[in-house]
Design a protein around this motif. Structure first.
Motif, PDB file in Angstrom:
ATOM      1  N   TRP B  45       0.849  -1.180   0.000  1.00 26.66           N
ATOM      2  CA  TRP B  45       0.000   0.000   0.000  1.00 26.66           C
ATOM      3  C   TRP B  45       0.897   1.247   0.000  1.00 26.66           C
ATOM      4  CZ3 TRP B  45      -2.251  -3.343   4.201  1.00 26.66           C
ATOM      5  CH2 TRP B  45      -3.356  -4.072   3.737  1.00 26.66           C
ATOM      6  N   ASP B  51      -4.621   1.568   5.687  1.00 30.56           N
ATOM      7  CA  ASP B  51      -4.728   0.104   5.636  1.00 30.56           C
ATOM      8  C   ASP B  51      -3.653  -0.578   6.494  1.00 30.56           C
ATOM      9  OD1 ASP B  51      -6.812   0.465   3.911  1.00 30.56           O
ATOM     10  OD2 ASP B  51      -5.776  -0.255   2.120  1.00 30.56           O
ATOM     11  N   CYS B  80      -7.962  -1.261  -3.163  1.00 26.35           N
ATOM     12  CA  CYS B  80      -6.736  -1.251  -2.356  1.00 26.35           C
ATOM     13  C   CYS B  80      -6.871  -2.203  -1.171  1.00 26.35           C
ATOM     14  CB  CYS B  80      -6.456   0.163  -1.839  1.00 26.35           C
ATOM     15  SG  CYS B  80      -5.994   1.313  -3.143  1.00 26.35           S
ATOM     16  N   GLY B 154      -9.552   4.429  -4.591  1.00 25.31           N
ATOM     17  CA  GLY B 154      -8.106   4.564  -4.537  1.00 25.31           C
ATOM     18  C   GLY B 154      -7.404   3.866  -5.691  1.00 25.31           C
ATOM     19  N   GLN B 227     -11.172   4.753   7.044  1.00 27.63           N
ATOM     20  CA  GLN B 227      -9.774   4.523   6.694  1.00 27.63           C
ATOM     21  C   GLN B 227      -9.269   5.669   5.839  1.00 27.63           C
ATOM     22  OE1 GLN B 227      -9.293   2.380   3.228  1.00 27.63           O
ATOM     23  NE2 GLN B 227      -7.307   3.412   3.181  1.00 27.63           N
ATOM     24  N   CYS B 229      -7.245   7.530   3.118  1.00 22.18           N
ATOM     25  CA  CYS B 229      -6.478   7.357   1.887  1.00 22.18           C
ATOM     26  C   CYS B 229      -5.677   8.633   1.736  1.00 22.18           C
ATOM     27  CB  CYS B 229      -7.410   7.163   0.691  1.00 22.18           C
ATOM     28  SG  CYS B 229      -6.531   7.281  -0.884  1.00 22.18           S
TER      29      CYS B 229
HETATM   30  S1  SF4 Z   1      -6.278   3.619  -0.137  1.00 19.95           S
HETATM   31 FE1  SF4 Z   1      -5.204   5.409  -0.932  1.00 19.95          FE
HETATM   32  S2  SF4 Z   1      -3.374   5.494   0.296  1.00 19.95           S
HETATM   33 FE2  SF4 Z   1      -4.184   3.474   0.595  1.00 19.95          FE
HETATM   34  S3  SF4 Z   1      -3.149   2.231  -0.926  1.00 19.95           S
HETATM   35 FE3  SF4 Z   1      -5.043   2.959  -1.857  1.00 19.95          FE
HETATM   36  S4  SF4 Z   1      -4.491   4.827  -2.934  1.00 19.95           S
HETATM   37 FE4  SF4 Z   1      -2.820   4.371  -1.508  1.00 19.95          FE
END
Ligand code: SF4
Lengths: 623, 367
Positions: B45, B51, B80, B154, B227, B229
C-alpha cells in the motif's frame, strides 16, 4: 360391437390446447403409460413463456408431442400422425405440421364465432372444407366430459377441466395403452381432494368407453413393445437426468455437492430437483442473482466441495467474470447452461444451440474452458458425470451445454448399476511440496501435476498449507502475484496446455458408417444427435451411404477428429445456430465444412435433414 | 505428492456424504503470536495509508481468538483494501470486484468449521457489490465483513465513491459529484443485519475491541472502518481524529452506558418526541437523566437506525462502537440443520440410496 385392431410400428401424437388445459400433464401420462407398455419413446413438450398466457389465443397454445414405436427411435417425430386439438387456437397453431391424411381429433365445443374470430378464422375450419385432406374427428370433448361428470358434485367449470383426461382416455383406447397407472396417479395427485380425483378418473374412463362404443372410431391400434437391451428402465427427462448425474458425481467423488443458482427457464428444474436431495449431503443455495450463484459455488469449491451452478444463456453472460476467476484460481466448477433461444431474453421456453461461442470464448483474456454436451435427455446423466470428472481431475471450470429440448424432453433410460459409475475420487493436498532457497519446506499452490498440469487442491482446514490465491496473474509454482512478462506468457500458455491435454483422457470420436463407403460425413453436437441419426437412417433406408459422428467434447475436441474429417469428401454440420461448431471446425482443421442451420426454437426434422443429406450426396457423388 | 485424507469438514472417499464433522471453528491449544499471521509477502500500500494500521490491528488481534489458523479464511474483492488477504498467513482468496460476500457465502455455508472474513471497500461493497452485501446481511451468513471506507476510489486513482459527500471534486467529477452518499451503517441495518459496528483506523484499541465483538458474533457482522487514503482523500476523517475537534464530533457508544460525548461530556443523545428518532442535545439543557442509555441488543432495529442517522455527510456527529448486536440463527446453521434432518430421516446407506434414487418409482424390466 367388436372393433378392428390394426398393427403399427410407430405413432406420433401431439396433444395441443390452451396453457390452462393441462396438455403437459396429459402428455406426461400418455408417456408413462407408453413407457410401462414397453415401447421406445421420445417426447417434445412445447409451451409458452407466459405462465397464464391469454386464453384461446395462438400465443397461449401449449403442446406435447410423443413418438413411440416397436423399435428404437431417435426423435420425438417430425409430423404428428394424430393431433388432438382442444380449441380453435390449438388447431390453427398446429395444423400446418400435419401430413396429409393425418388424423385430427378436435374438441368442437369451443368452435364458437368468437373463439374462431380470436385466432383469425373467418369461417369454421370444421365446415369450410379446409381440413379435407385430413381425417377429422369432431368430438364435443368438453360436452361429453360434462355429461360424464353430471352428479359428481363439481361445478360446470371444474367438471369441464377434466376434459384433458377424457381426451387421454380416448387416445389410450385408440392405442391400447394400459390405464391402471393413470388411475393410480390421479388418485395420488388429488389425494386431498377425492371428489376431483374421482371426477378425473371418471372422465378418463368415459373417454376410453367413448372410444370403445362410438361409431366414429372404428379402429384401434397396437404398437408392440420395442426390443431393447435387457435391463431395468425408467423414463427420464434431461433436467432430471442431469440432476441425478450431479448427485452421482458427488457420491462417486466423495465430495459434497453445492449448487449455487438463480431461477431461470429452462434450468430451474435442476435447482428444484437438487433441493429435494439434501439427504445426499446436497446443499442448494438460491442466490440473489446469477453472479452470486456462481460465486457461492466457487467459494464452496475452494472449501473442497463439488461446486455447481446452473443457468441458461443470459445467466452465463452474467457469470462470465467469475468463470474467468475460476480459470485463474484453477478450482473445479461445473457450469451448466441449458441453452434457449437468444439473444437477450430471446425465446425462454424454446431450444437453441447458440451458446457454444459464448461457452468457448465469452470471457476476457485467454480463458480456456472445457465444454461438454449431452446428446439426448438420458445422456444428460452421463454428460454431467463427465463434466464433473474433468472439473475435478483438471481443477477447472467446465461448461455443460444442455438445451431446452433435452431439458424437457424425455426417453427411456437403462438404469446403470451404481458400482459401474466412474470413480471420481480426488486427492487433496496435505503436505508441503517445495523447498525454498533456504532449504525450508513450503507449499506451492501452483506446482503442477506433470501429467495433467492440474495444480494441487489444498482446502482450508489443512494445517501448514495456508495460502492465498486470486485473480491477479500468479508466478508459476509459488502462486505469488507476478507482473513479469515472461511469466504471464508462460502461465497463459500453460493454462491452455492443461485444457488441450484433456484430449488425452477422452475417447476418440466414433463414426457410424455402416458400409464404410460414405463420402459425406454429418457431424453434430448436443441435442441434434436424434434428428441427425434419424435422418441418416432414412438416407440409408433409401439405399444411399452416409456417415454420422457426434461430439460430446467441444473443447478440447477428441484427438482423432481431424483425421476423421479428412476421410470424407464432404462434411455437413447441422446446428440450431448460425454455424458455430462449423466455424470452430473450419478454423481448426481447415476443412470446408458445410453448415446447415436453423433457429426456429424447435429441433430439426429428420425428414428435412434427410433431404439436405441426400442432396449433398448427389452433389458429391455426381461431381 | 498428495493423499486422500480427512480434513475437518471434508471427508474423502467414495460415497461419503461429506458433511462437515464440525459445526464450529476448532480452537488451538498452541499459543499464537502476531508474527504467525504475517505472510511472507511485501505489503504494497502507499506509505501512510490507513490500511497498514488495520492490518497491524488484525494481525495483532487474531492470536487472541485462539482459533486454528488453518481454519481461518479471508476473502476479498477488488480495491486497495482487497489486497489484505495476501498479507495474512491464513487461507485467502483475492476475488473479483464486489463478489467477495457471495463467494464467502458459499464457503461458509458449506464449511461451518471455518472462520470466514470478508475484506472490502466502499466501492467494492456498496457500489459494484451492493447486492451481495445486502443479501449476505439478511441471510445472516456467518461472515465477518470489514468494510474499509475511505470515501474515494483509490486503486483506480481517485474517482468519487458511493460514500463520498455530494459536491466532491474528483477526476470524474470536475464540477462536483451529484450522487447522495450511502451511510453504510444505515444501509446494513436496513438490510436486516444482526451486527453492525463502526470504528476508525487510527484508534487501535477501539478497532481491536470492535473486531473482537464482531468475531464473537454468530452471523454476519458488518464493521465499517473509517480509513484514511492519504493519496486521494487525505484527511477525510480528520475532524474525528484532531484533538481540537474530535471530542465534539465523535460519540463513543458503549452498551449499558449513557450516550454522552463532547468536551467534558457536554453533549448527549436524547429521544426526540417530534420525530420519534434521536437527537443530540446539550446536557446542561436536558439533564443527565434524559440521556439515552445505549442498548445494542434491543430487537427493534429502528433504535440503531436512529443512531446511525445522527451523522450526516459532514460526519457530525459520528457514533463509533457497536450499533446493533442481536441473535438470529445463522444461515450456515439452518442449512446444516436441513441437511442433517434429511439425513436423519433416511436410513439407507448412500450407495443404496443412490440406486433407489436412480430407479425412481416407475420402472420396467426388459429381459
Ligand atoms: S487507499 Fe489510498 S493510500 Fe491506501 S493504498 Fe489505496 S491509494 Fe494508496
Amino acid at each position: 360391437m367388436s372393433k378392428q385392431v390394426r398393427q403399427l410400428d410407430r405413432v406420433v401424437i401431439r396433444f395441443a390446447g390452451d396453457s390452462g388445459d393441462g396438455m403437459q400433464l396429459t402428455g406426461d401420462r400418455f408417456t408413462s403409460e407408453t413407457a410401462a407398455f414397453g415401447n421406445d419413446l421420445s417426447t417434445l413438450p412445447n409451451f409458452p413463456a407466459e405462465i397464464r398466457a391469454p386464453q384461446g389465443t395462438m400465443a397461449g397454445v401449449s403442446s406435447f408431442q410423443l413418438h413411440f414405436a416397436d423399435h428404437d427411435i431417435m426423435t420425438p417425430g417430425d409430423r404428428p400422425d394424430v393431433l388432438v386439438a382442444m380449441n380453435p387456437a390449438a388447431l390453427k397453431a398446429n395444423v400446418a405440421d400435419m401430413p396429409r391424411g393425418g388424423t385430427i381429433i378436435v374438441d368442437s365445443h369451443d368452435f364458437t364465432k368468437r373463439a374462431l374470430a380470436k385466432v383469425g378464422y373467418e369461417a369454421s375450419p370444421l365446415e369450410d372444407g379446409s381440413l379435407d385432406a385430413y381425417q377429422v374427428h369432431e368430438v364435443d370433448l368438453t360436452g361429453l366430459t360434462l355429461g360424464a361428470l353430471e352428479g359428481s358434485g363439481l361445478s360446470r367449470k371444474d367438471a369441464g377441466r377434466a376434459k384433458n383426461m377424457f381426451a387421454l382416455g380416448l387416445l389410450s383406447w385408440m392405442y391400447s395403452r394400459p390405464t391402471e397407472g393413470t388411475e393410480r396417479f390421479l388418485r395420488k395427485k388429488f389425494a386431498t381432494k377425492p371428489t376431483i380425483a374421482e371426477a378425473n378418473v371418471a372422465a378418463f374412463r368415459a373417454g376410453w368407453n367413448f372410444g370403445e362404443t362410438t361409431e366414429s372410431f372404428s379402429i384401434s391400434y397396437e404398437v408392440k413393445p420395442a426390443a431393447m437391451t435387457a435391463g431395468t428402465y425408467r423414463n427420464i427427462s434431461g433436467n432430471l437426468a442431469l440432476s441425478y448425474g450431479l448427485i452421482a458425481a458427488s457420491q462417486r467423488s466423495g465430495l459434497p455437492l453445492f449448487l449455487g443458482a438463480y431461477p431461470i427457464t429452462p434450468a430451474s428444474d435442476i435447482l428444484h430437483e437438487l433441493s429435494k436431495h439434501k439427504r445426499f449431503g446436497v446443499r442448494t443455495f438460491q442466490a440473489e442473482d446469477e453472479i452470486a450463484g456462481i460465486g457461492a459455488a466457487l467459494g464452496a469449491s475452494f472449501g473442497g466441495a463439488l461446486g455447481v451452478t446452473t443457468t441458461s444463456g443470459p445467466g452465463i453472460a452474467l457469470k462470465s467474470e467469475t468463470i474467468g476467476l475460476a480459470v485463474s484460481l484453477e478450482l473445479p466448477l461445473v457450469v451448466v447452461d441449458v441453452q434457449r433461444g437468444g439473444p437477450s431474453t430471446g425465446l425462454p421456453t424454446k431450444t437453441e444451440q447458440s451458446d457454444l461461442m459464448q461457452a468457448m470464448y465469452g470471457r476476457n483474456g485467454e480463458a480456456p474452458v472445457p465444454v461438454v454436451a449431452p446428446r439426448s435427455p438420458a445422456d444428460c446423466f452421463w454428460a454431467a458425470l463427465e463434466a464433473a470428472r474433468i472439473a475435478l481431475a483438471y481443477r477447472t471450470p467446465v461448461m455443460l451445454l444442455s438445451d431446452g429440448y433435452l431439458a424437457n424432453g424425455s426417453e427411456p433410460w437403462l438404469i446403470p448399476d451404481v458400482d459401474d459409475l466412474p470413480d471420481l475420487r480426488v486427492d487433496f493436498a496435505t503436505e508441503l511440496n517445495h523447498t525454498d532457497a533456504k532449504g525450508e519446506a513450503e507449499y506451492w499452490p501452483y506446482l503442477r501435476d506433470p501429467e495433467t498440469l492440474a495444480r494441487p487442491w489444498a482446502v482450508p482446514g489443512t494445517p501448514g498449507l495456508e495460502h492465498r490465491i486470486g485473480g491477479i496473474e500468479k508466478a508459476d509454482g509459488s502462486g505469488n502475484i507476478s507482473y513479469d512478462p515472461a511469466n504471464h506468457d508462460l502461465m497463459v500458455r500453460t493454462r491452455q496446455a492443461k485444457i488441450d491435454g484433456i484430449a488425452r483422457s477422452i475417447p476418440p470420436i466414433e463414426v457410424d458408417d455402416p458400409s464404410g463407403e460414405a463420402s459425406v460425413l454429418v457431424l453434430g453436437w448436443g441435442s441434434t444427435h436424434g434428428p441427425i441419426g434419424a435422418a441418416c437412417r432414412r438416407v440409408r433406408a433409401a439405399g444411399q451411404q452416409v456417415a454420422q459422428a457426434h461430439l460430446r467434447h467441444l473443447n478440447p475436441f477428441p484427438a482423432n477428429l481431424g483425421e476423421v474429417l479428412g476421410k470424407y469428401e464432404k462434411v455437413l454440420i447441422p446446428e440450431m445456430n448460425l454455424g458455430q461448431l462449423s466455424m470452430m471446425v473450419r478454423a481448426r482443421y481447415l476443412v470446408d465444412a458445410i453448415a446447415y442451420n436453423q433457429v426456429r426454437g424447435l429441433p430439426f426434422r429428420a425428414e428435412e435433414l434427410a433431404d439436405v443429406i441426400t442432396n449433398l450426396i448427389s452433389d458429391t457423388d455426381g461431381e | 505428492m498428495t493423499d486422500t485424507v480427512e480434513t475437518p469438514g471434508i471427508t474423502g472417499g467414495v460415497a461419503d456424504l461429506g458433511i462437515p464433522a464440525l459445526r464450529h471453528v476448532p480452537k488451538t491449544d498452541e499459543p499464537q503470536k502476531t508474527a504467525d499471521f504475517k505472510s511472507d509477502q511485501e505489503v504494497r500500500w502507499c506509505p501512510g495509508c490507513g490500511d497498514y494500521a488495520i492490518l497491524a490491528a488484525v494481525q495483532g488481534f487474531l492470536p487472541q481468538l485462539g482459533l486454528k489458523r488453518e481454519n481461518i479464511v479471508f476473502v476479498s474483492g477488488i480495491g486497495c483494501s482487497s489486497r489484505f488477504p495476501y498479507y495474512l498467513n491464513t487461507y485467502g482468496m483475492h476475488s473479483i470486484h464486489g463478489r467477495a460476500p457471495a463467494i464467502a457465502t458459499g464457503l461458509s455455508a458449506s464449511r461451518p468449521d471455518l472462520s470466514v472474513w470478508v475484506v472490502t471497500g466502499d466501492g467494492d461493497a456498496l457500489s459494484i457489490g451492493g447486492n451481495h452485501l445486502i443479501h449476505a446481511l439478511r441471510r445472516n451468513v456467518n461472515l465477518k465483513i470489514l468494510l474499509f471506507n475511505n470515501r474515494i476510489y483509490g486503486l483506480t486513482k481517485g474517482q468519487y465513491s458511493p460514500t463520498s459527500e455530494v459536491g466532491k471534486i474528483t477526476k470524474s467529477t470536475p464540477m462536483g459529484s451529484l450522487d447522495y452518499p450511502f451511510n453504510p451503517v444505515s444501509l446494513a441495518l436496513g438490510a436486516e443485519a444482526t451486527f453492525v459496528a463502526r470504528t476508525i483506523d487510527s484508534d487501535r484499541k477501539h478497532l481491536t475491541s470492535v473486531l473482537r465483538a464482531a468475531a464473537e458474533h454468530e452471523g454476519t457482522a458488518l464493521v465499517e472502518i473509517y480509513q484514511n487514503c492519504n493519496i486521494f482523500n487525505d484527511g477525510a476523517f480528520d475532524v474525528l481524529k484532531d484533538p481540537s475537534t474530535r471530542d465534539d464530533w465523535l460519540l463513543r457508544m458503549e452498551h449499558g452506558q449513557p450516550l454522552r460525548f463532547g468536551s467534558e461530556g457536554s453533549r448527549g443523545v436524547v429521544r426526540d418526541p417530534s420525530t420519534g428518532g434521536l437527537r443530540v442535545a446539550d446536557v446542561a439543557e436536558v439533564g443527565t437523566d434524559a440521556l439515552v442509555v445505549h442498548d445494542a441488543h434491543t430487537d427493534d432495529p429502528s433504535y440503531a437506525f436512529a443512531l446511525s442517522r445522527l451523522s450526516g455527510q459532514d460526519l457530525a456527529y459520528t457514533p463509533i462502537g457497536v450499533f446493533r448486536s442481536v441473535e438470529r440463527p445463522t444461515y450456515d446453521e439452518l442449512m446444516t440443520n436441513q441437511v442433517e434432518t434429511a439425513q436423519g430421516a433416511s436410513d439407507a446407506d448412500s450407495a443404496t440410496g443412490l440406486t433407489a434414487l436412480l430407479r425412481g418409482n416407475d420402472t420396467w424390466t426388459v429381459v
